[in-house]
Design a protein around this motif. Structure first.
Motif, PDB file in Angstrom:
ATOM      1  N   ALA A 117       0.885  -1.325   0.030  1.00 10.57           N
ATOM      2  CA  ALA A 117       0.037   0.061  -0.095  1.00 10.57           C
ATOM      3  C   ALA A 117       0.669   1.437   0.076  1.00 10.57           C
ATOM      4  O   ALA A 117       0.684   2.071   0.795  1.00 10.57           O
ATOM      5  CB  ALA A 117      -0.867  -0.009   1.023  1.00 10.57           C
ATOM      6  N   ASP A 118       1.630   1.270  -0.994  1.00  9.20           N
ATOM      7  CA  ASP A 118       2.835   2.441  -1.009  1.00  9.20           C
ATOM      8  C   ASP A 118       3.730   2.850  -0.031  1.00  9.20           C
ATOM      9  O   ASP A 118       4.082   3.983   0.022  1.00  9.20           O
ATOM     10  CB  ASP A 118       1.718   3.777  -1.401  1.00  9.20           C
ATOM     11  CG  ASP A 118       0.934   3.402  -2.832  1.00  9.20           C
ATOM     12  OD1 ASP A 118       1.659   2.773  -3.634  1.00  9.20           O
ATOM     13  OD2 ASP A 118      -0.265   4.186  -2.596  1.00  9.20           O
ATOM     14  N   VAL A 119       3.825   1.923   0.948  1.00  3.78           N
ATOM     15  CA  VAL A 119       4.935   2.107   2.091  1.00  3.78           C
ATOM     16  C   VAL A 119       5.639   0.779   2.042  1.00  3.78           C
ATOM     17  O   VAL A 119       5.109  -0.306   1.886  1.00  3.78           O
ATOM     18  CB  VAL A 119       4.404   2.334   3.215  1.00  3.78           C
ATOM     19  CG1 VAL A 119       5.218   2.339   4.381  1.00  3.78           C
ATOM     20  CG2 VAL A 119       3.442   3.375   3.458  1.00  3.78           C
ATOM     21  N   THR A 120       7.180   0.888   2.092  1.00  7.02           N
ATOM     22  CA  THR A 120       8.071  -0.204   2.404  1.00  7.02           C
ATOM     23  C   THR A 120       8.146  -0.331   3.891  1.00  7.02           C
ATOM     24  O   THR A 120       8.978   0.975   4.430  1.00  7.02           O
ATOM     25  CB  THR A 120       9.354   0.118   1.632  1.00  7.02           C
ATOM     26  OG1 THR A 120       9.000  -0.029   0.093  1.00  7.02           O
ATOM     27  CG2 THR A 120      10.330  -0.811   1.845  1.00  7.02           C
ATOM     28  N   TRP A 121       8.002  -1.293   4.532  1.00  6.17           N
ATOM     29  CA  TRP A 121       8.364  -1.540   5.631  1.00  6.17           C
ATOM     30  C   TRP A 121       9.618  -2.443   5.914  1.00  6.17           C
ATOM     31  O   TRP A 121       9.967  -3.459   5.252  1.00  6.17           O
ATOM     32  CB  TRP A 121       7.093  -2.311   6.342  1.00  6.17           C
ATOM     33  CG  TRP A 121       5.796  -1.384   6.468  1.00  6.17           C
ATOM     34  CD1 TRP A 121       4.638  -1.616   5.583  1.00  6.17           C
ATOM     35  CD2 TRP A 121       5.569  -0.472   7.535  1.00  6.17           C
ATOM     36  NE1 TRP A 121       3.905  -0.690   6.003  1.00  6.17           N
ATOM     37  CE2 TRP A 121       4.000  -0.036   7.061  1.00  6.17           C
ATOM     38  CE3 TRP A 121       6.027  -0.256   8.686  1.00  6.17           C
ATOM     39  CZ2 TRP A 121       3.555   0.719   7.974  1.00  6.17           C
ATOM     40  CZ3 TRP A 121       5.291   0.860   9.433  1.00  6.17           C
ATOM     41  CH2 TRP A 121       4.225   1.222   9.026  1.00  6.17           C
ATOM     42  N   ILE A 122      10.285  -2.112   6.849  1.00  5.75           N
ATOM     43  CA  ILE A 122      11.715  -2.750   6.888  1.00  5.75           C
ATOM     44  C   ILE A 122      11.939  -3.036   8.713  1.00  5.75           C
ATOM     45  O   ILE A 122      11.414  -2.222   9.358  1.00  5.75           O
ATOM     46  CB  ILE A 122      13.006  -1.729   6.658  1.00  5.75           C
ATOM     47  CG1 ILE A 122      13.073  -1.757   5.275  1.00  5.75           C
ATOM     48  CG2 ILE A 122      14.427  -2.418   7.437  1.00  5.75           C
ATOM     49  CD1 ILE A 122      14.115  -0.863   4.599  1.00  5.75           C
ATOM     50  N   ASP A 123      12.190  -4.344   8.688  1.00  5.49           N
ATOM     51  CA  ASP A 123      12.479  -4.613  10.255  1.00  5.49           C
ATOM     52  C   ASP A 123      13.831  -5.184  10.057  1.00  5.49           C
ATOM     53  O   ASP A 123      14.292  -6.037   9.449  1.00  5.49           O
ATOM     54  CB  ASP A 123      11.199  -5.724  10.643  1.00  5.49           C
ATOM     55  CG  ASP A 123      10.876  -6.929   9.934  1.00  5.49           C
ATOM     56  OD1 ASP A 123      11.598  -8.035  10.584  1.00  5.49           O
ATOM     57  OD2 ASP A 123      10.711  -6.681   9.009  1.00  5.49           O
ATOM     58  N   THR A 124      14.504  -4.943  11.380  1.00  6.01           N
ATOM     59  CA  THR A 124      16.011  -5.450  11.660  1.00  6.01           C
ATOM     60  C   THR A 124      16.155  -5.416  12.836  1.00  6.01           C
ATOM     61  O   THR A 124      15.377  -5.188  13.836  1.00  6.01           O
ATOM     62  CB  THR A 124      16.770  -4.312  11.101  1.00  6.01           C
ATOM     63  OG1 THR A 124      18.086  -4.905  10.913  1.00  6.01           O
ATOM     64  CG2 THR A 124      16.813  -2.983  11.628  1.00  6.01           C
ATOM     65  N   GLU A 125      17.592  -5.825  13.542  1.00  9.36           N
ATOM     66  CA  GLU A 125      17.843  -6.056  14.767  1.00  9.36           C
ATOM     67  C   GLU A 125      17.566  -4.765  15.514  1.00  9.36           C
ATOM     68  O   GLU A 125      18.106  -3.476  15.165  1.00  9.36           O
ATOM     69  CB  GLU A 125      19.309  -6.463  14.849  1.00  9.36           C
ATOM     70  CG  GLU A 125      19.601  -7.772  14.374  1.00  9.36           C
ATOM     71  CD  GLU A 125      18.994  -8.863  15.328  1.00  9.36           C
ATOM     72  OE1 GLU A 125      18.623  -8.531  16.438  1.00  9.36           O
ATOM     73  OE2 GLU A 125      18.970 -10.075  14.878  1.00  9.36           O
ATOM     74  N   ALA A 126      17.215  -4.700  16.767  1.00 11.90           N
ATOM     75  CA  ALA A 126      16.782  -3.618  17.737  1.00 11.90           C
ATOM     76  C   ALA A 126      18.079  -2.689  17.865  1.00 11.90           C
ATOM     77  O   ALA A 126      18.194  -1.588  17.751  1.00 11.90           O
ATOM     78  CB  ALA A 126      16.364  -3.821  18.963  1.00 11.90           C
ATOM     79  N   ALA A 127      19.311  -3.403  17.964  1.00  9.53           N
ATOM     80  CA  ALA A 127      20.529  -2.716  18.204  1.00  9.53           C
ATOM     81  C   ALA A 127      20.844  -2.139  16.822  1.00  9.53           C
ATOM     82  O   ALA A 127      21.901  -0.977  17.078  1.00  9.53           O
ATOM     83  CB  ALA A 127      21.502  -3.588  18.549  1.00  9.53           C
ATOM     84  N   ASN A 128      20.756  -2.409  15.784  1.00 10.21           N
ATOM     85  CA  ASN A 128      21.157  -1.767  14.596  1.00 10.21           C
ATOM     86  C   ASN A 128      20.146  -1.119  14.021  1.00 10.21           C
ATOM     87  O   ASN A 128      20.485  -0.265  13.221  1.00 10.21           O
ATOM     88  CB  ASN A 128      21.600  -2.826  13.538  1.00 10.21           C
ATOM     89  CG  ASN A 128      22.609  -3.971  13.944  1.00 10.21           C
ATOM     90  OD1 ASN A 128      23.189  -3.848  14.743  1.00 10.21           O
ATOM     91  ND2 ASN A 128      23.074  -5.006  13.124  1.00 10.21           N
ATOM     92  N   GLY A 129      18.983  -0.854  14.274  1.00  8.42           N
ATOM     93  CA  GLY A 129      17.810  -0.118  13.688  1.00  8.42           C
ATOM     94  C   GLY A 129      18.141   1.503  13.639  1.00  8.42           C
ATOM     95  O   GLY A 129      17.958   1.947  12.620  1.00  8.42           O
ATOM     96  N   PRO A 130      18.617   1.969  14.886  1.00 10.84           N
ATOM     97  CA  PRO A 130      18.743   3.309  14.664  1.00 10.84           C
ATOM     98  C   PRO A 130      20.032   3.701  13.775  1.00 10.84           C
ATOM     99  O   PRO A 130      19.985   4.617  12.946  1.00 10.84           O
ATOM    100  CB  PRO A 130      19.177   3.573  16.100  1.00 10.84           C
ATOM    101  CG  PRO A 130      18.658   2.980  17.101  1.00 10.84           C
ATOM    102  CD  PRO A 130      18.700   1.515  16.002  1.00 10.84           C
ATOM    103  N   ASP A 131      21.114   2.841  13.643  1.00 11.37           N
ATOM    104  CA  ASP A 131      22.119   3.299  12.647  1.00 11.37           C
ATOM    105  C   ASP A 131      21.659   3.077  11.140  1.00 11.37           C
ATOM    106  O   ASP A 131      21.831   3.899  10.408  1.00 11.37           O
ATOM    107  CB  ASP A 131      23.416   2.178  12.803  1.00 11.37           C
ATOM    108  CG  ASP A 131      24.033   2.639  14.074  1.00 11.37           C
ATOM    109  OD1 ASP A 131      23.835   3.769  14.526  1.00 11.37           O
ATOM    110  OD2 ASP A 131      24.856   2.073  14.438  1.00 11.37           O
ATOM    111  N   LEU A 132      20.720   2.022  10.942  1.00 12.32           N
ATOM    112  CA  LEU A 132      20.478   1.633   9.404  1.00 12.32           C
ATOM    113  C   LEU A 132      19.323   2.869   9.206  1.00 12.32           C
ATOM    114  O   LEU A 132      19.398   3.521   8.109  1.00 12.32           O
ATOM    115  CB  LEU A 132      19.485   0.573   9.526  1.00 12.32           C
ATOM    116  CG  LEU A 132      18.788   0.191   8.167  1.00 12.32           C
ATOM    117  CD1 LEU A 132      19.815   0.198   7.172  1.00 12.32           C
ATOM    118  CD2 LEU A 132      18.152  -0.917   8.395  1.00 12.32           C
TER     119      LEU A 132
END
Length: 382
Positions: A117-132
């Motif tokens: 629906a016109d949004v790309t959702w990304i999930d990753t490690e909590a520790a790495n998320g802010p840097d990504l």
């Protein structure tokens, strides 16, 4: 979009309040506590939970995953230029595993993305998320793409031979193909994954409804299970976890992240330029990775267990690095390890206080003739 701060993903999950929930120990060989301390390690019967996650159904709280969202009409073509996977034409309801590499081709981030629906959702490690998230924001420039915190969604995983039946019983769609996703009533989506195990689904549900969704799946017949179960099946499936099974030197070829979406990999070998591509192409066409990911069987009779990051030695010489260590309900104590590629399969190894042996079925095949190497040999008259 009503967004929640990334600190939410690092806060203790409300599911830790369930009567039988056991949190991760502060210091364990199975995993660094900082990675999973926000969610349940198990619910009182870890081996039974693993059994149900294969022959029945189990629901696992992975709500500590960091979630971000990217809107904008150029989100996919832009993301395609800065990541390793071919995602420019992923399509509505499509998903993929993806990597961000540094200029030397070393893995910085591993993430799963779903476009819906016109949004790309990304999930990753909590520790790495802010840097990504910070990296993505920095790389936008003039592209019509807007990466933002998206922790209004929380991740649950549903595993086992009865997983499809459970989804149907709670009124959720059952995506037919690997990496396909479908919207959930009330928000969020469900996607089919190729691991851990043959029947795996991730549900990204509205965070305020996390307990409701977990309860619905449990009441429909899914056994509550912890990260111990997820890691045991993940290790058996030879799927690495960034920051545990990788280090600062890891390149994608070493940990089985090579291959496009249809090959269940995170690196497409025929896409355009991206940061780190030179290393990926060179290893693929001319060389072999210096290390490879293998499954180790550990001596369960030893006093104590090795820990993530411990050296793996042969004859007193370091030959590798230990990753995830976990007790499997059928295989016993097992681990993932990055070993030097030249170490023979039958080498007697030591990991911490344990003798260890390489599972021969976990050794990658190197029988193929690389195109670049074949061309060089032809020029040299070989």
């Amino acid at each position: 979009m009503d967004l929640v701060s990334d600190t939410v993903a690092n806060s203790p999950s409300p599911l830790l309040m369930l009567p039988d929930a056991v949190p991760s120990p502060e210091d364990s060989a199975e995993r660094p506590a900082s990675f999973d301390s926000a969610v349940a390690w198990h619910y009182g019967n870890p081996f039974g939970e693993q059994r149900d996650a294969t022959s029945g159904a189990a629901v696992i709280d992975r709500s500590h995953r960091f979630v971000l969202a990217i809107s904008g009409e150029e989100r996919l073509t832009w993301l395609n230029t800065i990541s390793s996977q071919l995602v420019s034409h992923i399509g509505d309801g499509g998903s993929a595993e993806n990597l961000s590499l540094d200029v030397n081709g070393r893995v910085e981030h591993h993430f799963v993305q779903t476009d819906l629906a016109d949004v790309t959702w990304i999930d990753t490690e909590a520790a790495n998320g802010p840097d990504l998230l910070g990296f993505l924001k920095k790389m936008v420039f003039w592209a019509k793409a807007e990466p933002v915190e998206g922790n209004e969604l929380a991740v649950l995983s549903l595993l086992g031979s009865r997983a499809e039946q459970i989804l149907e019983s709670v009124g959720a769609a059952v995506p037919a193909a690997i990496y396909d996703a479908a919207a959930l009533d009330g928000g969020g989506f469900v996607r089919r994954m190729p691991w851990p195990g043959p029947n795996a689904f991730d549900l990204l549900v509205p965070r305020p409804a996390l307990t409701e969704w977990f309860t619905r799946l449990r009441d429909a017949g899914a056994t509550p299970a912890g990260t111990w179960t997820y890691d045991a099946l993940r290790v058996e499936s030879m799927r690495p976890r960034i920051g545990i099974d990788t280090d600062e030197k890891t390149i994608p070829h070493e940990v089985r992240w090579i291959g496009g979406i249809t090959e269940f990999g995170a690196v497409h070998l025929e896409k355009g330029c991206y940061r780190g591509q030179e290393t990926v192409s060179r290893v693929h066409n001319l060389g072999r990775p210096p290390r490879h990911l293998v499954l180790l069987h550990l001596d369960g009779s030893a006093d104590g267990r090795p820990a993530t990051g411990d050296p793996v030695t042969a004859g007193g010489r370091a030959v590798g690095r230990l990753g995830t260590v976990v007790d499997h309900f059928e295989l016993g104590p097992i681990a993932l390890a990055l070993l030097k590629r030249t170490i023979p399969i039958d080498t007697e190894l030591v990991a911490g206080p344990c003798a260890a042996s390489i599972d021969p079925d976990s050794i990658p095949s190197y029988d193929d003739v690389q195109a670049g190497r074949a061309a060089v040999d032809k020029l040299r008259g070989r």
